[in-house]
Motif scaffolding. Structure first.
Motif, mmCIF file in Angstrom:
data_model
loop_
_atom_site.group_PDB
_atom_site.id
_atom_site.type_symbol
_atom_site.label_atom_id
_atom_site.label_comp_id
_atom_site.label_asym_id
_atom_site.label_seq_id
_atom_site.Cartn_x
_atom_site.Cartn_y
_atom_site.Cartn_z
ATOM 1 N N LEU A 269 7.200 -53.571 -89.948
ATOM 2 C CA LEU A 269 6.929 -53.344 -88.532
ATOM 3 C C LEU A 269 5.483 -53.625 -88.159
ATOM 4 N N ILE A 270 4.588 -53.649 -89.136
ATOM 5 C CA ILE A 270 3.185 -53.961 -88.875
ATOM 6 C C ILE A 270 3.047 -55.463 -88.635
ATOM 7 N N ALA A 271 2.256 -55.824 -87.603
ATOM 8 C CA ALA A 271 2.016 -57.243 -87.338
ATOM 9 C C ALA A 271 1.432 -57.906 -88.585
ATOM 10 N N ARG A 272 1.887 -59.108 -88.865
ATOM 11 C CA ARG A 272 1.479 -59.774 -90.108
ATOM 12 C C ARG A 272 -0.031 -59.969 -90.173
ATOM 13 N N GLU A 273 -0.649 -60.266 -89.029
ATOM 14 C CA GLU A 273 -2.104 -60.492 -89.030
ATOM 15 C C GLU A 273 -2.880 -59.219 -89.330
ATOM 16 N N ASN A 274 -2.247 -58.072 -89.207
ATOM 17 C CA ASN A 274 -2.918 -56.802 -89.499
ATOM 18 C C ASN A 274 -2.717 -56.343 -90.941
ATOM 19 N N LEU A 275 -1.913 -57.078 -91.700
ATOM 20 C CA LEU A 275 -1.692 -56.733 -93.096
ATOM 21 C C LEU A 275 -2.806 -57.294 -93.968
ATOM 22 N N SER A 276 -3.078 -56.631 -95.061
ATOM 23 C CA SER A 276 -4.018 -57.168 -96.048
ATOM 24 C C SER A 276 -3.336 -58.291 -96.817
ATOM 25 N N ASP A 277 -4.124 -58.994 -97.632
ATOM 26 C CA ASP A 277 -3.548 -60.078 -98.450
ATOM 27 C C ASP A 277 -2.463 -59.519 -99.356
ATOM 28 N N ARG A 278 -2.726 -58.345 -99.903
ATOM 29 C CA ARG A 278 -1.740 -57.718 -100.774
ATOM 30 C C ARG A 278 -0.472 -57.352 -99.977
ATOM 31 N N GLY A 279 -0.667 -56.911 -98.737
ATOM 32 C CA GLY A 279 0.468 -56.563 -97.901
ATOM 33 C C GLY A 279 1.326 -57.774 -97.569
ATOM 34 N N ARG A 280 0.682 -58.906 -97.243
ATOM 35 C CA ARG A 280 1.439 -60.122 -96.940
ATOM 36 C C ARG A 280 2.215 -60.593 -98.164
ATOM 37 N N GLN A 281 1.573 -60.488 -99.318
ATOM 38 C CA GLN A 281 2.243 -60.896 -100.558
ATOM 39 C C GLN A 281 3.476 -60.020 -100.823
ATOM 40 N N LYS A 282 3.334 -58.723 -100.559
ATOM 41 C CA LYS A 282 4.454 -57.808 -100.782
ATOM 42 C C LYS A 282 5.606 -58.121 -99.824
ATOM 43 N N VAL A 283 5.285 -58.432 -98.547
ATOM 44 C CA VAL A 283 6.319 -58.791 -97.582
ATOM 45 C C VAL A 283 7.061 -60.039 -98.032
ATOM 46 N N ASP A 284 6.312 -61.047 -98.484
ATOM 47 C CA ASP A 284 6.942 -62.295 -98.936
ATOM 48 C C ASP A 284 7.866 -62.047 -100.129
ATOM 49 N N GLU A 285 7.437 -61.170 -101.024
ATOM 50 C CA GLU A 285 8.277 -60.853 -102.189
ATOM 51 C C GLU A 285 9.569 -60.151 -101.752
ATOM 52 N N LEU A 286 9.452 -59.229 -100.784
ATOM 53 C CA LEU A 286 10.641 -58.520 -100.290
ATOM 54 C C LEU A 286 11.606 -59.477 -99.583
ATOM 55 N N LEU A 287 11.056 -60.422 -98.829
ATOM 56 C CA LEU A 287 11.907 -61.370 -98.121
ATOM 57 C C LEU A 287 12.634 -62.306 -99.086
ATOM 58 N N LYS A 288 12.008 -62.628 -100.219
ATOM 59 C CA LYS A 288 12.685 -63.441 -101.234
ATOM 60 C C LYS A 288 13.792 -62.638 -101.909
ATOM 61 N N THR A 289 13.516 -61.335 -102.096
ATOM 62 C CA THR A 289 14.516 -60.479 -102.733
ATOM 63 C C THR A 289 15.696 -60.211 -101.794
ATOM 64 N N TYR A 290 15.392 -60.078 -100.493
ATOM 65 C CA TYR A 290 16.424 -59.786 -99.494
ATOM 66 C C TYR A 290 16.379 -60.875 -98.421
ATOM 67 N N PRO A 291 16.946 -62.025 -98.681
ATOM 68 C CA PRO A 291 16.848 -63.173 -97.753
ATOM 69 C C PRO A 291 17.504 -62.932 -96.400
ATOM 70 N N ASN A 292 18.404 -61.967 -96.293
ATOM 71 C CA ASN A 292 19.039 -61.690 -95.003
ATOM 72 C C ASN A 292 18.041 -61.164 -93.964
ATOM 73 N N LEU A 293 16.898 -60.673 -94.437
ATOM 74 C CA LEU A 293 15.888 -60.128 -93.521
ATOM 75 C C LEU A 293 14.923 -61.200 -93.026
#
Length: 405
Positions: free
Chosen positions: A273-297
């Protein structure tokens, strides 16, 4: 009493034209003795005749007038003439302009009650002024000039940029608040959220003055605004658009977690729910990993972020291109929920883009809802919706208005 002191007291207490004969201090109050002259312009309240004669003097009358130094100020009125009509035989007592018949409060004290009602609860006022809840309520309900003051705002404005939003009066009972978002003024609080009630109020506003109507994503409000103000732009508040996108994103996350994986996995909520530009580098990396794990999102997240880009566009044309791209991708999806989201954005396309004409938002109206919550808390809740709307409206009146009520 010295004339200088007498004149100063009459000016401070608004008793011009009255003669103060004495003052005294009691345990919890100041008492000012006031002498009045016979009113020769009086008429008989029964037959309106001016043919009457003196019929003795009325007893001294003690009424609440003001607060001073933490104490109540009472007027003790002496010298009121009693009259008897020669035509109908009716006996009546001289009335004064500063007080209503049979009232225990002067007009000035009633204004004081209204001002205090904008700041505290009925119970606190009853305790402070030693008046009943019923009396305070009666003063509030009879303050008929409050709508007049608000109507003057509409009459004096050259252009109106209306904001419409709803908030809870009690549990699931909702009421509507109408504001001018550019002038930052509350126009009215309606007693319910029915479209008929809204249209009845809006129909009293001159259509040529309304330039914009800012609403949340309620089709009924949109239709009412378009029908009553055909020349005005309907703007959907961008806060509600982003909130709707976040809600859809979270619903997709919940379905993925609880339905598809039957609650065996825990997918974090806040990071999506946090805007991507407000995430840290680590946060963006974690989001990308979750999206690969759950592609429906992935499609939901992409649409949510692109919708944020729409509101960062430099002009309306750029925003239109970005929005059309989102709609096209959503409607091309095999996911039924994404397809419905695309239809929703297509239906609201023009109100979304109208934002870029004046960058109008409902932020002021949302701020008013925050103040409403504060006023409800200091009032300890209100059960009567008519009392509620009038008391809340008092909280939005500027202090100088209480002198004209």
């Amino acid at each position: 009493m010295a004339n200088g002191h007498n004149n100063n007291i009459t000016k401070i207490l608004g008793l011009k034209g009255f003669k103060i004969s004495d003052t005294r201090e009691e345990e919890d109050a100041f008492v000012i003795e006031v002498q009045v002259k016979p009113d020769k312009t009086a008429v008989c309240p029964e037959c309106n005749s001016k043919d009457f004669y003196r019929h003795g003097k009325a007893k001294p009358r003690k009424v609440l007038h003001a607060l001073f130094n933490g104490k109540k100020v009472y007027l003790e009125i002496h010298g009121r003439q009693r009259w008897k009509c020669k035509h109908c035989g009716r006996t009546f007592t001289q009335e004064l302009k500063i007080i209503k018949p049979r009232s225990r409060l002067t007009n000035y004290a009633e204004k004081l009650v209204l001002w205090l009602l904008s700041l505290m609860s009925f119970k606190a006022i009853s305790k402070l002024l030693k008046i009943s809840y019923g009396k305070a309520k009666k003063i509030l309900m009879e303050a008929k000039t409050i709508p007049g003051l608000l109507q003057s705002v509409i009459n004096d404005a050259e252009k109106l940029h209306l904001g419409i939003d709803e908030h809870s009066f009690k549990h699931q009972e909702m009421v509507l608040i109408i504001t001018d978002v550019k002038a930052k003024k509350v126009l009215e609080i309606l007693k319910d959220d029915r479209v008929a009630t809204l249209e009845a109020f809006l129909s009293e506003i001159p259509a040529h003055k309304v330039k914009e109507v800012c609403i949340d994503m309620k089709e009924a409000f949109r239709k009412a605004a378009s029908r009553l103000f055909p020349e005005a732009n309907v703007v959907v508040d961008h806060f509600h658009m982003i909130a709707d996108a976040n809600k859809r994103m979270d619903e997709a996350r919940r379905i993925e977690q609880d339905v598809r994986h039957k609650g065996k996995v825990r997918i974090p909520k806040k990071i999506f729910l946090i805007a991507r530009e407000n995430l840290s580098d680590r946060g963006r990396q974690k989001v990308d990993e979750l999206l690969k794990t759950y592609p429906n999102l992935e499609s939901f997240y992409w649409a949510k972020e692109r919708l944020r880009d729409v509101y960062r566009a430099k002009d309306k044309n750029e925003a239109a291109k970005l929005l059309d791209l989102i709609i096209m991708n959503l409607k091309a999806s095999d996911d039924a929920e994404l397809y419905r989201w695309g239809n929703t954005l297509k239906r609201w396309r023009q109100p979304i883009l109208n934002y870029f004409d004046n960058k109008t938002t409902n932020a002021y109206t949302e701020g008013c809802n925050t103040k409403v919550k504060m006023l409800k808390r200091i009032s300890f809740g209100l059960r009567n919706v008519e009392v509620y709307t009038k008391k809340i409206m008092l909280g939005f009146l500027p202090p100088e208005c209480f002198h004209t009520i």
